[in-house]
Motif scaffolding. Sequence first.
Motif, PDB file in Angstrom:
ATOM      1  N   ALA A 178      37.798  -4.834  69.320  1.00 22.09           N
ATOM      2  CA  ALA A 178      37.749  -5.632  70.560  1.00 22.09           C
ATOM      3  C   ALA A 178      37.828  -7.124  70.251  1.00 22.09           C
ATOM      4  CB  ALA A 178      36.479  -5.313  71.337  1.00 22.09           C
ATOM      5  N   ARG A 179      37.163  -7.558  69.157  1.00 16.30           N
ATOM      6  CA  ARG A 179      37.233  -8.969  68.781  1.00 16.30           C
ATOM      7  C   ARG A 179      38.651  -9.351  68.361  1.00 16.30           C
ATOM      8  NH1 ARG A 179      31.948  -8.220  66.969  1.00 16.30           N
ATOM      9  NH2 ARG A 179      32.542  -7.650  64.838  1.00 16.30           N
ATOM     10  N   VAL A 180      39.300  -8.473  67.605  1.00 18.37           N
ATOM     11  CA  VAL A 180      40.683  -8.738  67.188  1.00 18.37           C
ATOM     12  C   VAL A 180      41.579  -8.897  68.417  1.00 18.37           C
ATOM     13  CG1 VAL A 180      42.712  -7.722  66.065  1.00 18.37           C
ATOM     14  CG2 VAL A 180      40.483  -7.636  64.919  1.00 18.37           C
ATOM     15  N   ARG A 181      41.454  -7.998  69.378  1.00 19.62           N
ATOM     16  CA  ARG A 181      42.277  -8.075  70.594  1.00 19.62           C
ATOM     17  C   ARG A 181      42.000  -9.353  71.375  1.00 19.62           C
ATOM     18  NH1 ARG A 181      44.969  -3.536  71.288  1.00 19.62           N
ATOM     19  NH2 ARG A 181      44.204  -1.638  70.280  1.00 19.62           N
ATOM     20  N   GLN A 182      40.727  -9.690  71.525  1.00 21.93           N
ATOM     21  CA  GLN A 182      40.372 -10.877  72.293  1.00 21.93           C
ATOM     22  C   GLN A 182      40.876 -12.152  71.619  1.00 21.93           C
ATOM     23  OE1 GLN A 182      39.146 -11.015  75.327  1.00 21.93           O
ATOM     24  NE2 GLN A 182      39.301 -13.262  75.280  1.00 21.93           N
ATOM     25  N   PHE A 183      40.660 -12.255  70.297  1.00 22.02           N
ATOM     26  CA  PHE A 183      41.123 -13.434  69.572  1.00 22.02           C
ATOM     27  C   PHE A 183      42.653 -13.537  69.610  1.00 22.02           C
ATOM     28  CE2 PHE A 183      37.157 -13.611  66.613  1.00 22.02           C
ATOM     29  CZ  PHE A 183      36.459 -14.297  67.600  1.00 22.02           C
ATOM     30  N   ALA A 184      43.336 -12.387  69.539  1.00 26.14           N
ATOM     31  CA  ALA A 184      44.803 -12.401  69.587  1.00 26.14           C
ATOM     32  C   ALA A 184      45.301 -12.958  70.912  1.00 26.14           C
ATOM     33  CB  ALA A 184      45.353 -10.996  69.359  1.00 26.14           C
ATOM     34  N   LEU A 185      44.707 -12.527  72.007  1.00 18.90           N
ATOM     35  CA  LEU A 185      45.103 -13.025  73.325  1.00 18.90           C
ATOM     36  C   LEU A 185      44.754 -14.504  73.476  1.00 18.90           C
ATOM     37  CD1 LEU A 185      44.051  -9.967  75.511  1.00 18.90           C
ATOM     38  CD2 LEU A 185      46.386 -10.720  75.021  1.00 18.90           C
ATOM     39  N   GLU A 186      43.605 -14.919  72.924  1.00 15.02           N
ATOM     40  CA  GLU A 186      43.229 -16.326  72.997  1.00 15.02           C
ATOM     41  C   GLU A 186      44.169 -17.198  72.163  1.00 15.02           C
ATOM     42  OE1 GLU A 186      39.123 -16.938  72.055  1.00 15.02           O
ATOM     43  OE2 GLU A 186      38.404 -15.486  73.534  1.00 15.02           O
ATOM     44  N   ALA A 187      44.586 -16.701  71.000  1.00  8.26           N
ATOM     45  CA  ALA A 187      45.528 -17.453  70.170  1.00  8.26           C
ATOM     46  C   ALA A 187      46.887 -17.539  70.849  1.00  8.26           C
ATOM     47  CB  ALA A 187      45.663 -16.781  68.803  1.00  8.26           C
ATOM     48  N   PHE A 188      47.327 -16.472  71.465  1.00  2.77           N
ATOM     49  CA  PHE A 188      48.590 -16.435  72.210  1.00  2.77           C
ATOM     50  C   PHE A 188      48.567 -17.479  73.321  1.00  2.77           C
ATOM     51  CE2 PHE A 188      51.620 -14.450  75.227  1.00  2.77           C
ATOM     52  CZ  PHE A 188      52.649 -14.067  74.369  1.00  2.77           C
ATOM     53  N   ALA A 189      47.442 -17.539  74.037  1.00  2.28           N
ATOM     54  CA  ALA A 189      47.310 -18.510  75.125  1.00  2.28           C
ATOM     55  C   ALA A 189      47.169 -19.935  74.592  1.00  2.28           C
ATOM     56  CB  ALA A 189      46.104 -18.150  75.993  1.00  2.28           C
ATOM     57  N   ALA A 190      46.431 -20.105  73.484  1.00  3.69           N
ATOM     58  CA  ALA A 190      46.222 -21.445  72.935  1.00  3.69           C
ATOM     59  C   ALA A 190      47.533 -22.089  72.517  1.00  3.69           C
ATOM     60  CB  ALA A 190      45.269 -21.369  71.741  1.00  3.69           C
TER      61      ALA A 190
ATOM     62  N   GLY B 108      31.790  -7.641  59.527  1.00  3.09           N
ATOM     63  CA  GLY B 108      32.315  -7.605  60.896  1.00  3.09           C
ATOM     64  C   GLY B 108      32.942  -8.895  61.366  1.00  3.09           C
ATOM     65  N   ARG B 109      32.863  -9.954  60.544  1.00  2.00           N
ATOM     66  CA  ARG B 109      33.492 -11.212  60.942  1.00  2.00           C
ATOM     67  C   ARG B 109      35.004 -11.045  61.016  1.00  2.00           C
ATOM     68  NH1 ARG B 109      33.366 -15.354  57.273  1.00  2.00           N
ATOM     69  NH2 ARG B 109      32.796 -13.859  55.623  1.00  2.00           N
ATOM     70  N   VAL B 110      35.602 -11.666  62.022  1.00  2.00           N
ATOM     71  CA  VAL B 110      37.050 -11.651  62.206  1.00  2.00           C
ATOM     72  C   VAL B 110      37.535 -13.090  62.147  1.00  2.00           C
ATOM     73  CG1 VAL B 110      38.939 -11.126  63.784  1.00  2.00           C
ATOM     74  CG2 VAL B 110      36.995  -9.553  63.600  1.00  2.00           C
ATOM     75  N   VAL B 111      38.472 -13.382  61.239  1.00  2.00           N
ATOM     76  CA  VAL B 111      38.997 -14.735  61.060  1.00  2.00           C
ATOM     77  C   VAL B 111      40.496 -14.717  61.291  1.00  2.00           C
ATOM     78  CG1 VAL B 111      39.341 -16.622  59.418  1.00  2.00           C
ATOM     79  CG2 VAL B 111      37.168 -15.382  59.457  1.00  2.00           C
ATOM     80  N   LEU B 112      40.955 -15.656  62.092  1.00  2.00           N
ATOM     81  CA  LEU B 112      42.377 -15.749  62.416  1.00  2.00           C
ATOM     82  C   LEU B 112      43.145 -16.343  61.242  1.00  2.00           C
ATOM     83  CD1 LEU B 112      44.594 -15.552  64.596  1.00  2.00           C
ATOM     84  CD2 LEU B 112      43.799 -17.748  65.484  1.00  2.00           C
ATOM     85  N   ASN B 113      44.210 -15.674  60.825  1.00  2.00           N
ATOM     86  CA  ASN B 113      45.060 -16.182  59.755  1.00  2.00           C
ATOM     87  C   ASN B 113      46.203 -17.006  60.336  1.00  2.00           C
ATOM     88  OD1 ASN B 113      46.410 -16.679  57.377  1.00  2.00           O
ATOM     89  ND2 ASN B 113      47.253 -14.622  57.192  1.00  2.00           N
ATOM     90  N   GLU B 114      47.117 -16.370  61.073  1.00  2.00           N
ATOM     91  CA  GLU B 114      48.218 -17.114  61.663  1.00  2.00           C
ATOM     92  C   GLU B 114      48.860 -16.317  62.784  1.00  2.00           C
ATOM     93  OE1 GLU B 114      50.933 -17.914  58.506  1.00  2.00           O
ATOM     94  OE2 GLU B 114      51.761 -15.893  58.485  1.00  2.00           O
ATOM     95  N   VAL B 115      49.714 -17.006  63.541  1.00  2.00           N
ATOM     96  CA  VAL B 115      50.505 -16.390  64.601  1.00  2.00           C
ATOM     97  C   VAL B 115      51.970 -16.552  64.240  1.00  2.00           C
ATOM     98  CG1 VAL B 115      51.212 -16.577  67.018  1.00  2.00           C
ATOM     99  CG2 VAL B 115      48.798 -16.750  66.414  1.00  2.00           C
ATOM    100  N   GLU B 116      52.719 -15.469  64.316  1.00  2.00           N
ATOM    101  CA  GLU B 116      54.163 -15.505  64.105  1.00  2.00           C
ATOM    102  C   GLU B 116      54.833 -15.410  65.471  1.00  2.00           C
ATOM    103  OE1 GLU B 116      56.601 -15.787  61.995  1.00  2.00           O
ATOM    104  OE2 GLU B 116      55.420 -16.165  60.189  1.00  2.00           O
ATOM    105  N   THR B 117      55.523 -16.492  65.889  1.00  2.00           N
ATOM    106  CA  THR B 117      56.151 -16.496  67.209  1.00  2.00           C
ATOM    107  C   THR B 117      57.478 -15.743  67.235  1.00  2.00           C
ATOM    108  OG1 THR B 117      57.148 -18.637  66.715  1.00  2.00           O
ATOM    109  CG2 THR B 117      55.045 -18.646  67.914  1.00  2.00           C
ATOM    110  N   MET B 118      58.091 -15.520  66.083  1.00  2.00           N
ATOM    111  CA  MET B 118      59.238 -14.614  65.979  1.00  2.00           C
ATOM    112  C   MET B 118      59.042 -13.765  64.740  1.00  2.00           C
ATOM    113  SD  MET B 118      61.868 -13.201  67.198  1.00  2.00           S
ATOM    114  CE  MET B 118      62.124 -14.209  68.657  1.00  2.00           C
ATOM    115  N   PRO B 119      58.244 -12.708  64.875  1.00  2.00           N
ATOM    116  CA  PRO B 119      57.942 -11.868  63.711  1.00  2.00           C
ATOM    117  C   PRO B 119      59.181 -11.126  63.240  1.00  2.00           C
ATOM    118  CG  PRO B 119      57.113 -10.867  65.722  1.00  2.00           C
ATOM    119  CD  PRO B 119      57.603 -12.235  66.098  1.00  2.00           C
ATOM    120  N   GLY B 120      59.110 -10.614  62.026  1.00  2.00           N
ATOM    121  CA  GLY B 120      60.229  -9.867  61.485  1.00  2.00           C
ATOM    122  C   GLY B 120      60.572  -8.651  62.331  1.00  2.00           C
ATOM    123  N   PHE B 121      61.873  -8.360  62.414  1.00  2.00           N
ATOM    124  CA  PHE B 121      62.347  -7.185  63.146  1.00  2.00           C
ATOM    125  C   PHE B 121      63.117  -6.234  62.250  1.00  2.00           C
ATOM    126  CE2 PHE B 121      61.238  -9.250  67.102  1.00  2.00           C
ATOM    127  CZ  PHE B 121      61.039  -8.194  67.966  1.00  2.00           C
TER     128      PHE B 121
END
Length: 377
Positions: free
Chosen positions: A299-311, A328-341
């Motif tokens: 749940a933390r991973v999902r919430q942080f992912a949506l918050e990073a997407f919005a940020a 249980g700590r969750v730390v954000l590494n990075e966001v890829e705006t065009m991930p590999g396909f």
Amino acid sequence: MSSQPADSTPERSRIRVAVVFGGRSSEHAISCISAGSVINALDPEKYDVVPIGITTDGRWVLESNEGGRLALGPAGELPAVTGDREVALSPEADLVVSEPGAVPTRLGEVDVVFPVMHGPWGQDGTLQGLLELSGVRYVGAGVLSSAVGTDKMFMKLLFAAQGLPVLPWVLVRPGAWERDEAAISEAVASLGYPVFVKPARAGSSFGISRVDRPEDLGEAITEAQRFDPKVLVEAAAEGAREVEIGVLGGLDGKEPRTSAIAEITVDAAHTFYDFEAKYLPEQNTALQVPADLGDAVAARVRQFALEAFAALDVEGLARVDFFVFDDGRVVLNEVETMPGFTATSMFPRMWAASGLEYPELLDHLVALALARGTGLR
């Protein structure tokens, strides 16, 4: 492909998608491989696909529709954009092809551009800015979010400002190591070894080194600067698990949604998730989807992912990477705006595990691009 105006041919019953790939960055070959997968998966009954490659010297050329030509070779050979049929995008969003000794040919209007670009001069807002100026709809993040998403320094600053957890880091600006090696060494030592040294604006693990001893720091910085004069030194997430999640924009006013979470494990043949582990056909990397995290951590991973997407104000899609620690700590590494396909890329695989197969995923992304319009939004 017709040389007549697009709206006078039966092909206009299909959506014309220009898949743009290649480029001047170190991720040229990975972009080609990703684009080959996209070209192969776009339904020819729905889409008139126009493959446009950007050469390593920046020329736009009309490429082959055979996505297989862009695949990774059997011995790991990397593809590249070739050809001399140069393409220009007019202010009316028309494609015009010029060949040596021939009259330029108008291919017609483009409905949407799918920029399968990785790294600088493509994923970093430069191509997005060109498309905005031309009034062309395109898949994925806009100018600012693409630029910030490509620069790890600005990404971390923005995440920290939004209260999202990130690892401690030190910035090494161009020329700083040569001017004051002692000050940088002291700052990095405060992070604690081991550390990871990364080009600030490169992806696909190019130029990244794990450094276990202070005496190896300078060599790692030099290696990273082969790809980017601006370098990030980051504390290692020792003992953490690496997990990823996909975020996909919603149609018709719906909120973004998240995919199944995946965990990546790399065996002892690699000290980290490097280029070979990501892309070459080995048995040294495993992906578990869904990851076995437990409800609270997931749940933390999902919430942080949506918050990073919005940020980052991302549009369309993103892959969000995390470290998960034993406590249980969750730390954000990075966001890829065009991930590999590519065929082995995590983003399509996570969505397939969530019930959205590759062709439907591409349909959704094209629909998002067509629905959002052009201009300020």
